[in-house]
Design a protein around this motif. Structure first.
Motif, short mmCIF file in Angstrom:
data_model
loop_
_atom_site.label_atom_id
_atom_site.label_comp_id
_atom_site.label_asym_id
_atom_site.label_seq_id
_atom_site.Cartn_x
_atom_site.Cartn_y
_atom_site.Cartn_z
N VAL A 1 7.29 -13.95 1.62
CA VAL A 1 6.32 -13.08 2.29
C VAL A 1 6.78 -12.81 3.71
O VAL A 1 7.07 -13.74 4.48
N ASP A 2 6.88 -11.54 4.07
CA ASP A 2 7.33 -11.15 5.40
C ASP A 2 6.20 -11.11 6.42
O ASP A 2 6.45 -11.30 7.62
N ARG A 3 4.97 -10.85 5.96
CA ARG A 3 3.87 -10.66 6.91
C ARG A 3 2.56 -11.02 6.25
O ARG A 3 2.32 -10.68 5.09
N ARG B 1 7.55 -8.03 1.21
CA ARG B 1 6.26 -8.41 0.64
C ARG B 1 5.27 -8.71 1.76
O ARG B 1 5.61 -9.41 2.72
N GLU B 2 4.05 -8.20 1.61
CA GLU B 2 3.01 -8.38 2.61
C GLU B 2 1.72 -8.83 1.95
O GLU B 2 1.45 -8.50 0.80
N ILE C 1 -2.01 -7.58 -2.00
CA ILE C 1 -0.61 -7.98 -2.00
C ILE C 1 0.22 -6.72 -2.20
O ILE C 1 0.04 -6.01 -3.20
N LEU C 2 1.11 -6.45 -1.25
CA LEU C 2 1.94 -5.26 -1.30
C LEU C 2 3.41 -5.64 -1.44
O LEU C 2 3.87 -6.59 -0.77
N GLU C 3 4.10 -4.93 -2.28
CA GLU C 3 5.54 -5.11 -2.44
C GLU C 3 6.21 -3.76 -2.20
O GLU C 3 5.97 -2.80 -2.95
N ASP C 4 7.02 -3.70 -1.15
CA ASP C 4 7.67 -2.45 -0.74
C ASP C 4 6.65 -1.34 -0.51
O ASP C 4 6.87 -0.18 -0.87
N VAL D 1 -5.84 1.58 6.98
CA VAL D 1 -4.56 1.82 7.65
C VAL D 1 -3.41 1.67 6.67
O VAL D 1 -2.45 2.45 6.67
N ALA D 2 -3.49 0.66 5.79
CA ALA D 2 -2.42 0.40 4.84
C ALA D 2 -2.50 1.26 3.59
O ALA D 2 -1.62 1.14 2.72
#
Length: 645
Positions: free
Chosen positions: A237-239, A3-4, A18-21, A278-279
């Protein structure tokens, strides 16, 4: 990939993704100052017993709506160490009229931001959220987040909350406390620090409430990034990436009291390319604004928003399956359930939501679809209530609405179609243009009538020009139709002048926004907003005493036109000879009646002059009738076809 959280800051708005995978599952936008979560000291503006509610002035453009269920029964007394009387009068029990009165000052918190024509919704049950706990100083009792599934952990946290909840001033019970999901696995010290900070915050609110007059803002909730750090930045959250150096330092300052492992996960975006580009977030945001969303198998969802609810329709689209129809429908519905739950979070849709799945005959397939939907909404932090699948394939959901959704922030209702999503067809607009063109040609004195319309409308008008030829013979006018790219399909600029070049210049000036004699057709309302003045004349007509020739010309003006062919100035083309053909919307009977009315009106206008010249008494003025020539609107109504009057 985990999760980011990505935060993009610019001077006009703040955006958080919010991004998941690697898949975008949440998108938040903030422009200006937040309203939800703010605490105000307001003044009761009106009490409505019939609605069991009140409207409270909190200093915003529209008063806040306060229902009876959100009005507490007890007063707020001073905190320990504070001096002074209670903050407000006894609210008491009973009906709304017994609890509140107009002019009374009360403390309340905004729970829903203004939406459309509705003002903010408020409550007197104050809640101050922290990272680990939520302090509720106006109620009692403790609770634990439902997302914490371990029964042993829930029991431990409940015991901590009971010990840490502060005592209420002037009462034997304690303040309410809710343990949040982020508190799972945390020691008592972290929770105690959070409670201590929130208690100091509440003491500051009560102190400002005693020294300020309503309406006034007592506490403003954190901005978007601050709320994300407080509510969403947990161990899952990883990042956490921020593209603003100033906001990056601010986030690190907020995390000083948090576990050190969270501080290490905050990063500053230093790539010259935009963070969202970028994302791949920008493309997903544009997709979230579309009405149609495609599924991996080839099916698609259609989102339709109304005032009362949001409807999601499921279609198989290009997917035809490989085995049998029930399997095809099942796969499409399962994909739709997962994507619909993601889109609801992404678009932040609230209120009533209806999902129209494809009909399924198998009860087993229905249970599978419902299980997929319930599993998909588990990650949604907002409270959702799902009603079972009906026999028609409908699923009803209710989702709590707090902030404005993505559609309300990014878009406005179309000013042309008024949010309906449809406009009039070129054929319908062409019919309106013909009617207004007939009125203008009959009432104006210019020899040329220039029409500037959308290319599709102009194509319909010129497809069969027999109506135009008949109108030109009847009115002795030259009609020019021009297709203008860029003109709205429901707009037509009509102008008259003595020459074709002058008429075209006036129409072009009207298209460019300059003042001019043109018509703006609004077929939705069926009215014309700007009619030419002075009977459509190109130059002002000054009142003067008319002789025999003038009265004769007034009598036959609607038939022969303003001038005879011999009166035309040199260099201008001669007017076409009057023909026997009549425009198809005017039958012979209508023309005869129109001429008879003009003769009768002319004789009425001559009577006062004859009485004055014969030495009789001057005529008595009729306040409802003027001796001037009929203006453009009166003449148009008198000469228009019967179906237009």
């Amino acid at each position: 990939m985990g999760r980011e959280i990505l935060a993009s800051v610019d001077p006009f708005e703040v955006r958080v993704a919010i991004l998941e995978d690697g898949v975008l599952t949440g998108y938040l936008v903030e422009r200006g100052e937040p309203l939800a979560g703010n605490v105000y000291k307001g003044r009761v503006a009106s009490v409505l017993p019939g609605m069991e509610a009140a409207f409270v002035d909190i200093g915003l453009e529209r008063n806040a709506f306060l229902p009876l269920a959100d009005i507490r029964q007890k007063r707020i007394v001073p905190m320990p160490g504070q001096e002074g009387e209670e903050l407000e009068d006894q609210i008491g029990r009973g009906s709304i009229a017994e609890r509140l009165r107009v002019g009374q000052e009360i403390l309340l918190q905004v729970t829903k931001e203004p939406r459309g024509s509705k003002g903010a919704r408020a409550t007197t049950y104050i809640a101050l959220p922290g990272h680990y706990v939520v302090l509720m100083p106006t109620v009692t009792g403790v609770g634990v987040s439902r997302r914490i599934e371990s029964e042993a952990e829930r029991k431990r946290l409940r015991g901590l909350a009971q010990r840490l909840s502060p005592p209420r001033a002037g009462a034997r019970d304690r303040m309410g406390l809710i343990v949040r999901t982020a508190a799972e696995g945390m020691a008592e010290r972290e929770l105690a620090d959070d409670v201590r900070f929130l208690l100091q915050l509440w003491q500051g609110v009560t102190e400002r409430a005693r020294t300020s007059r309503a309406p006034s803002l007592l506490y403003q909730d954190l901005g978007l990034i601050g709320r994300v750090v407080r509510d969403l930045f947990t161990g899952e959250v990883d990042r956490f990436v921020v593209d603003s150096p100033a906001e990056f330092e601010r986030v690190r300052d907020l995390l000083t009291s948090f576990p050190p492992r969270l501080l290490e996960r905050v990063q500053l975006h230093q790539d010259p390319r935009p963070l969202f580009e970028v994302a791949g977030v920008e493309r997903e945001i544009e997709r979230a604004l579309h009405r149609k969303v495609w599924l991996p198998s080839g099916g698609y969802l259609v989102f339709d928003r109304t005032e009362a609810a949001t409807v999601i329709d499921v279609n198989t689209g290009k997917y035809v399956g490989k085995t049998d129809q029930p399997s095809t429908i099942l796969r499409t519905n399962i994909e739709a359930a997962k994507e619909a739950a993601r889109q609801i979070r992404l678009r932040d849709i609230g209120g009533i939501i209806l999902i129209d799945f494809i009909d399924m005959d198998s009860e087993k397939h229905r249970r599978q679809v419902m299980a997929a939907l319930q599993e998909a909404v588990r990650r949604d932090r907002t409270k959702i209530h799902i009603i079972d699948l009906t026999g028609l394939g409908l699923v009803e959901l209710t989702r709590k609405r707090v902030h404005q959704n993505l559609e309300e922030i990014m878009r406005i209702a179309c000013p042309y179609c008024e949010g309906r999503g449809r406009v009039l067809s070129p054929e319908s607009v062409a019919v309106r243009v013909r009617r207004e063109l007939a009125r203008l040609a009959l009432t104006s004195r210019g020899r040329y009538v220039f029409v500037q319309a959308h290319p599709d409308v102009a194509a319909v008008l010129t497809r069969d020009e027999r109506w135009k030829d008949a109108l030109e013979r009847e009115t002795r006018k030259t009609i020019i139709i021009h297709a203008q790219p860029g003109v709205h399909i429901e707009r037509a600029n009509l102008s008259t002048a003595a020459s074709a070049e002058a008429a075209e210049q006036e129409a072009q000036a009207a298209h460019n926004g300059a003042d001019g004699r043109h018509l703006w057709l609004e077929p939705m309302r069926g009215e014309v907003l700007d009619l030419p003045d002075e009977d459509g004349a190109d130059t002002p007509v000054h009142p003067r005493r008319r002789g025999i020739l003038g009265r004769l010309r007034s009598w036959v003006g609607g038939v022969l036109g303003p001038r005879q062919a011999g009166d035309e100035p040199p260099g201008e083309p001669a007017m076409p000879e009057p023909g026997a053909a009549v425009w198809r919307q005017h039958d012979d009977a209508d023309v005869r009646r129109s001429r008879k009315r003009r003769r009768w009106r002319h004789r009425r206008a001559r009577k006062p002059q004859r009485a004055e010249t014969d030495g009789g008494q001057p005529p008595r003025e009729d306040p409802g009738r003027s001796t001037r020539e009929p203006d453009a609107r009166e003449a148009a109504e008198a000469r228009a076809p019967a179906e237009d009057r």
